[in-house]
Scaffold this active site. Sequence first.
Site, PDB file in Angstrom:
ATOM      1  N   ASP A  16     140.775 -23.387  70.031  1.00  0.00           N
ATOM      2  CA  ASP A  16     139.559 -23.503  69.248  1.00  0.00           C
ATOM      3  C   ASP A  16     139.540 -22.302  68.299  1.00  0.00           C
ATOM      4  O   ASP A  16     139.410 -21.163  68.734  1.00  0.00           O
ATOM      5  CB  ASP A  16     138.352 -23.480  70.187  1.00  0.00           C
ATOM      6  N   ASN A  30     134.838 -28.106  52.743  1.00  0.00           N
ATOM      7  CA  ASN A  30     134.631 -29.068  51.664  1.00  0.00           C
ATOM      8  C   ASN A  30     134.231 -28.288  50.409  1.00  0.00           C
ATOM      9  O   ASN A  30     134.025 -27.078  50.460  1.00  0.00           O
ATOM     10  CB  ASN A  30     133.597 -30.138  52.052  1.00  0.00           C
ATOM     11  N   VAL A  39     136.296 -29.041  62.023  1.00  0.00           N
ATOM     12  CA  VAL A  39     136.414 -27.590  62.148  1.00  0.00           C
ATOM     13  C   VAL A  39     135.407 -26.871  61.255  1.00  0.00           C
ATOM     14  O   VAL A  39     134.870 -25.821  61.622  1.00  0.00           O
ATOM     15  CB  VAL A  39     137.867 -27.127  61.880  1.00  0.00           C
ATOM     16  N   ASP A  40     135.122 -27.437  60.099  1.00  0.00           N
ATOM     17  CA  ASP A  40     134.150 -26.836  59.175  1.00  0.00           C
ATOM     18  C   ASP A  40     132.784 -26.704  59.851  1.00  0.00           C
ATOM     19  O   ASP A  40     132.168 -25.632  59.857  1.00  0.00           O
ATOM     20  CB  ASP A  40     134.064 -27.694  57.908  1.00  0.00           C
ATOM     21  N   GLY A 125     142.217 -33.679  59.120  1.00  0.00           N
ATOM     22  CA  GLY A 125     141.163 -34.395  59.842  1.00  0.00           C
ATOM     23  C   GLY A 125     140.643 -35.550  59.009  1.00  0.00           C
ATOM     24  O   GLY A 125     141.401 -36.440  58.614  1.00  0.00           O
ATOM     25  N   VAL A 126     139.374 -35.509  58.683  1.00  0.00           N
ATOM     26  CA  VAL A 126     138.745 -36.598  57.939  1.00  0.00           C
ATOM     27  C   VAL A 126     139.322 -36.763  56.535  1.00  0.00           C
ATOM     28  O   VAL A 126     139.180 -37.834  55.937  1.00  0.00           O
ATOM     29  CB  VAL A 126     137.210 -36.460  57.864  1.00  0.00           C
TER      30      VAL A 126
END
Length: 178
Positions: A16, A30, A39-40, A125-126
């Site tokens: 983590d 972003n 994570v953001d 990720g996304v």
Amino acid sequence: MIREFGQVRLEVRVADITTLCVDAIVNAANNSLLGGGGVDGAIHRAAGPELYDECLALRGCATGDAKITKAYQLPARHVIHAVGPVWHGGDYGEDEALGACYRRAIALCGEHGLSSLAFSAISTGVYGFPPERAARIAVGTTINALGSAPSLRHVVFCCFSDEVASYHERALQLARSR
């Protein structure tokens, strides 16, 4: 896995990132820098509301760029917010933008005299960047950019899964064999 490149130790770790005690962690941010998912969001929650306030004052960040803030309640000293590209199939400059994130983060380490840095797996990720491809770019770009940060002695590729870590380990093995 740990590899030495000159004076710099490169390490792959499943962890983590909000728990790492390094000079800076790299947030997969972003464009707004105001938090989000993955994570953001985890970094913003762990750092506390002061991080949001400092990021608000930065007025966002372009894709491929990065900005540095304090880390507030995190064990790290700083957060480097790198805005990676959204994956659109690979024909829209995604590789170059991702590499630019790693170069800019390392340059910020040089500008601020930082000696230790932990990268998250930016854009995997996304944002949908293929993680194996991203790992090759992350490791290769990092090794090539180390000269811009002579103070840097330890870089961690902090991965969210064993699978993503295996891609980074393979990229390190291939880089070492060159």
